[in-house]
Design a protein around this motif. Structure first.
Motif, PDB file in Angstrom:
ATOM      1  N   ALA A 309      13.380  -2.789 -13.365  1.00 55.45           N
ATOM      2  CA  ALA A 309      12.174  -1.978 -13.534  1.00 55.45           C
ATOM      3  C   ALA A 309      10.950  -2.633 -12.911  1.00 55.45           C
ATOM      4  O   ALA A 309      10.127  -1.966 -12.271  1.00 55.45           O
ATOM      5  CB  ALA A 309      11.925  -1.713 -15.022  1.00 55.45           C
ATOM      6  N   ALA A 310      10.807  -3.955 -13.068  1.00 58.74           N
ATOM      7  CA  ALA A 310       9.655  -4.645 -12.478  1.00 58.74           C
ATOM      8  C   ALA A 310       9.660  -4.506 -10.960  1.00 58.74           C
ATOM      9  O   ALA A 310       8.606  -4.300 -10.339  1.00 58.74           O
ATOM     10  CB  ALA A 310       9.661  -6.117 -12.876  1.00 58.74           C
ATOM     11  N   GLU A 311      10.845  -4.612 -10.347  1.00 57.90           N
ATOM     12  CA  GLU A 311      10.941  -4.444  -8.892  1.00 57.90           C
ATOM     13  C   GLU A 311      10.569  -3.026  -8.470  1.00 57.90           C
ATOM     14  O   GLU A 311       9.981  -2.815  -7.406  1.00 57.90           O
ATOM     15  CB  GLU A 311      12.348  -4.788  -8.413  1.00 57.90           C
ATOM     16  N   ALA A 312      10.899  -2.049  -9.311  1.00 56.05           N
ATOM     17  CA  ALA A 312      10.533  -0.660  -9.004  1.00 56.05           C
ATOM     18  C   ALA A 312       9.015  -0.503  -8.979  1.00 56.05           C
ATOM     19  O   ALA A 312       8.454   0.163  -8.095  1.00 56.05           O
ATOM     20  CB  ALA A 312      11.155   0.281 -10.029  1.00 56.05           C
ATOM     21  N   TYR A 313       8.341  -1.116  -9.951  1.00 57.65           N
ATOM     22  CA  TYR A 313       6.877  -1.082  -9.967  1.00 57.65           C
ATOM     23  C   TYR A 313       6.306  -1.727  -8.711  1.00 57.65           C
ATOM     24  O   TYR A 313       5.346  -1.219  -8.110  1.00 57.65           O
ATOM     25  CB  TYR A 313       6.350  -1.812 -11.196  1.00 57.65           C
ATOM     26  N   GLU A 314       6.857  -2.879  -8.324  1.00 58.11           N
ATOM     27  CA  GLU A 314       6.361  -3.572  -7.143  1.00 58.11           C
ATOM     28  C   GLU A 314       6.574  -2.737  -5.880  1.00 58.11           C
ATOM     29  O   GLU A 314       5.724  -2.715  -4.980  1.00 58.11           O
ATOM     30  CB  GLU A 314       7.058  -4.933  -6.993  1.00 58.11           C
ATOM     31  N   HIS A 315       7.710  -2.038  -5.812  1.00 58.30           N
ATOM     32  CA  HIS A 315       7.985  -1.186  -4.658  1.00 58.30           C
ATOM     33  C   HIS A 315       6.963  -0.056  -4.582  1.00 58.30           C
ATOM     34  O   HIS A 315       6.468   0.281  -3.491  1.00 58.30           O
ATOM     35  CB  HIS A 315       9.405  -0.630  -4.752  1.00 58.30           C
ATOM     36  N   LEU A 316       6.633   0.515  -5.723  1.00 58.85           N
ATOM     37  CA  LEU A 316       5.622   1.571  -5.747  1.00 58.85           C
ATOM     38  C   LEU A 316       4.262   1.018  -5.325  1.00 58.85           C
ATOM     39  O   LEU A 316       3.538   1.651  -4.552  1.00 58.85           O
ATOM     40  CB  LEU A 316       5.531   2.183  -7.145  1.00 58.85           C
ATOM     41  N   ARG A 317       3.923  -0.161  -5.813  1.00 62.26           N
ATOM     42  CA  ARG A 317       2.621  -0.756  -5.490  1.00 62.26           C
ATOM     43  C   ARG A 317       2.487  -1.031  -3.996  1.00 62.26           C
ATOM     44  O   ARG A 317       1.397  -0.940  -3.427  1.00 62.26           O
ATOM     45  CB  ARG A 317       2.417  -2.047  -6.284  1.00 62.26           C
ATOM     46  N   ALA A 318       3.585  -1.362  -3.330  1.00 62.76           N
ATOM     47  CA  ALA A 318       3.544  -1.661  -1.902  1.00 62.76           C
ATOM     48  C   ALA A 318       3.166  -0.445  -1.068  1.00 62.76           C
ATOM     49  O   ALA A 318       2.743  -0.577   0.092  1.00 62.76           O
ATOM     50  CB  ALA A 318       4.887  -2.212  -1.436  1.00 62.76           C
ATOM     51  N   ALA A 319       3.330   0.760  -1.631  1.00 63.27           N
ATOM     52  CA  ALA A 319       2.892   2.021  -1.003  1.00 63.27           C
ATOM     53  C   ALA A 319       3.550   2.280   0.345  1.00 63.27           C
ATOM     54  O   ALA A 319       2.972   2.924   1.209  1.00 63.27           O
ATOM     55  CB  ALA A 319       1.376   2.049  -0.868  1.00 63.27           C
ATOM     56  N   GLN A 320       4.774   1.798   0.507  1.00 63.87           N
ATOM     57  CA  GLN A 320       5.522   2.081   1.727  1.00 63.87           C
ATOM     58  C   GLN A 320       6.545   3.197   1.519  1.00 63.87           C
ATOM     59  O   GLN A 320       7.245   3.578   2.446  1.00 63.87           O
ATOM     60  CB  GLN A 320       6.235   0.807   2.212  1.00 63.87           C
ATOM     61  N   HIS A 321       6.624   3.690   0.299  1.00 61.54           N
ATOM     62  CA  HIS A 321       7.626   4.684  -0.045  1.00 61.54           C
ATOM     63  C   HIS A 321       7.245   6.065   0.480  1.00 61.54           C
ATOM     64  O   HIS A 321       6.080   6.333   0.807  1.00 61.54           O
ATOM     65  CB  HIS A 321       7.803   4.758  -1.562  1.00 61.54           C
ATOM     66  N   MET A 322       8.233   6.937   0.533  1.00 63.02           N
ATOM     67  CA  MET A 322       8.021   8.345   0.870  1.00 63.02           C
ATOM     68  C   MET A 322       8.824   9.158  -0.132  1.00 63.02           C
ATOM     69  O   MET A 322      10.045   9.049  -0.204  1.00 63.02           O
ATOM     70  CB  MET A 322       8.483   8.643   2.294  1.00 63.02           C
ATOM     71  N   GLY A 323       8.132   9.953  -0.926  1.00 68.75           N
ATOM     72  CA  GLY A 323       8.806  10.649  -2.015  1.00 68.75           C
ATOM     73  C   GLY A 323       8.719   9.843  -3.293  1.00 68.75           C
ATOM     74  O   GLY A 323       7.719   9.175  -3.558  1.00 68.75           O
ATOM     75  N   LYS A 324       9.786   9.847  -4.093  1.00 63.96           N
ATOM     76  CA  LYS A 324       9.750   9.274  -5.432  1.00 63.96           C
ATOM     77  C   LYS A 324      10.562   7.988  -5.536  1.00 63.96           C
ATOM     78  O   LYS A 324      11.589   7.811  -4.886  1.00 63.96           O
ATOM     79  CB  LYS A 324      10.304  10.279  -6.432  1.00 63.96           C
ATOM     80  N   VAL A 325      10.068   7.095  -6.410  1.00 58.49           N
ATOM     81  CA  VAL A 325      10.764   5.854  -6.758  1.00 58.49           C
ATOM     82  C   VAL A 325      11.420   6.068  -8.132  1.00 58.49           C
ATOM     83  O   VAL A 325      10.746   6.486  -9.083  1.00 58.49           O
ATOM     84  CB  VAL A 325       9.790   4.662  -6.811  1.00 58.49           C
ATOM     85  N   VAL A 326      12.711   5.776  -8.219  1.00 60.17           N
ATOM     86  CA  VAL A 326      13.505   6.134  -9.386  1.00 60.17           C
ATOM     87  C   VAL A 326      14.150   4.897 -10.005  1.00 60.17           C
ATOM     88  O   VAL A 326      14.459   3.929  -9.307  1.00 60.17           O
ATOM     89  CB  VAL A 326      14.594   7.161  -8.980  1.00 60.17           C
ATOM     90  N   ILE A 327      14.312   4.943 -11.326  1.00 62.65           N
ATOM     91  CA  ILE A 327      15.086   3.943 -12.073  1.00 62.65           C
ATOM     92  C   ILE A 327      16.244   4.684 -12.740  1.00 62.65           C
ATOM     93  O   ILE A 327      16.037   5.741 -13.332  1.00 62.65           O
ATOM     94  CB  ILE A 327      14.231   3.254 -13.139  1.00 62.65           C
ATOM     95  N   GLU A 328      17.457   4.129 -12.629  1.00 63.13           N
ATOM     96  CA  GLU A 328      18.620   4.775 -13.226  1.00 63.13           C
ATOM     97  C   GLU A 328      19.339   3.836 -14.184  1.00 63.13           C
ATOM     98  O   GLU A 328      19.445   2.638 -13.943  1.00 63.13           O
ATOM     99  CB  GLU A 328      19.596   5.211 -12.141  1.00 63.13           C
ATOM    100  N   MET A 329      19.800   4.409 -15.282  1.00 62.48           N
ATOM    101  CA  MET A 329      20.679   3.676 -16.198  1.00 62.48           C
ATOM    102  C   MET A 329      22.056   3.527 -15.554  1.00 62.48           C
ATOM    103  O   MET A 329      22.538   4.446 -14.884  1.00 62.48           O
ATOM    104  CB  MET A 329      20.826   4.410 -17.521  1.00 62.48           C
ATOM    105  N   THR A 330      22.685   2.378 -15.733  1.00 60.82           N
ATOM    106  CA  THR A 330      24.024   2.161 -15.191  1.00 60.82           C
ATOM    107  C   THR A 330      25.062   2.200 -16.294  1.00 60.82           C
ATOM    108  O   THR A 330      24.746   2.142 -17.464  1.00 60.82           O
ATOM    109  CB  THR A 330      24.076   0.811 -14.468  1.00 60.82           C
TER     110      THR A 330
END
Length: 330
Positions: A309-330
């Protein structure tokens, strides 16, 4: 999560299994998605603040595993999404509705199991998996409200979205499904190429074209854009107003770009500037019917595991994404 501590404020905790009361259901959560709001929350910058400790995130999808007394809208095994503001069923939003926002005023959904009111749920579109459905509660519902909440777009309308984040991409997809022409802005030519491949009718690199409002207006032959979904805010308002047709609407859905708003430009242009705070359950249900009819596939930039989850937040903060950033239960 402890607001104001940034990524360091995120931590996993074990808690007793929650139990649903009357009118409530127990959900096993399967997927989640992030919004810029979630960065504001962990950084302690969200307007109005938040409790000292809170379960984060507003957006998730899961399945019903237990019903409380008096529940009849859903059955065990149904796939559902909690709505952003748990008490906003329809009509105009009230102050009380704002106090029911998941992951802000009250605990959110980033957990294995959560209890929510049965009234605050909608069914997942049948063709979507949990990760796709998790992209809906904030960005997609916000976009639906922006496009249809007051003066609905129609075939042939011109719509503009700023950037290529969650709301912007949903604007592109939903507006194209309605037969509208869509203008997209970005500072990345690569992202603009992808937006064109997704159906954008005109793209503008705002870094290369500082007067991007005039460029967007030129696309319409000088008439101006009918509706602009502005996810940036005051800093982009002058150019949005330059692009807008007389009497057109700017749906302001974000405030990430600092700046000032000139009321004279709004007055002279006869512009409607409408603040959009996500949407109601009725908006979500209307959106769901449209998605079922058009079978629109959400654009997911990247998926992370619950432990990441922390890495997902960091990926969003980097603002290089296009569309949505998702977290999934395994």
């Amino acid at each position: 999560m402890t607001p104001g501590q940034g990524i360091a404020g995120l931590r996993q905790e074990r808690a007793p299994m929650p139990r649903p009361g009357r009118g409530q259901v127990l959900l096993r959560m399967r997927a989640f998605s992030l919004n810029f709001r979630d960065l504001l929350m962990i950084d302690g910058h969200y307007p109005g603040g938040a409790p000292d400790a809170i379960v984060p995130l507003s957006d998730g999808a899961g399945e019903v595993v237990e019903l409380g007394e008096g529940c009849s809208r859903f059955a065990v095994g149904d796939r559902v999404c909690p709505i952003f503001m748990q008490s906003w069923i329809g009509g105009d939003m009230t102050d009380a509705d704002g106090a029911s926002a998941l992951g802000g005023a009250i605990d959110g959904v980033l957990a294995e199991y959560v209890v929510v009111g049965e009234a605050g749920l909608v069914a997942v579109p049948g063709y979507m998996d949990f990760a796709q459905a998790a992209t809906l509660p904030c960005a997609a519902v916000t976009t639906w409200n922006a496009l249809y909440g007051r003066e609905p777009i129609t075939p042939g309308s011109t719509v503009m979205a700023l950037g290529t984040g969650g709301v912007a991409i949903w604007t592109l997809q939903l507006a194209k499904a309605a037969g509208a022409r869509v203008v997209i802005t970005s500072s990345s030519d690569a992202k603009l190429e992808r937006a064109t491949a997704m159906g954008a009718d005109h793209v503008v690199n705002y870094a290369a074209t500082p007067e991007w409002g005039a460029a967007a207006r030129a696309f319409t032959g000088g008439r101006g854009i009918d509706k602009i979904v502005d996810s940036a805010g005051p800093g982009t308002m002058p150019q949005s107003l330059a692009a807008l047709r007389r009497g057109g609407e700017i749906a302001m859905v974000g405030v990430i770009a600092p700046g000032t708003i000139d009321p004279l430009a709004i007055l002279v242009g006869g512009a409607l500037v409408r603040g959009v705070m996500v949407g109601s359950r009725r908006h979500f249900e209307d959106l769901g019917r449209a998605l079922e009819a058009h079978r629109i596939e959400p654009l997911i930039d990247r998926s992370f595991t619950f432990d990441e989850a922390a890495e997902a937040y960091e990926h969003l903060r980097a603002a290089q994404h296009m569309g949505k950033v998702v977290i999934e239960m395994t």
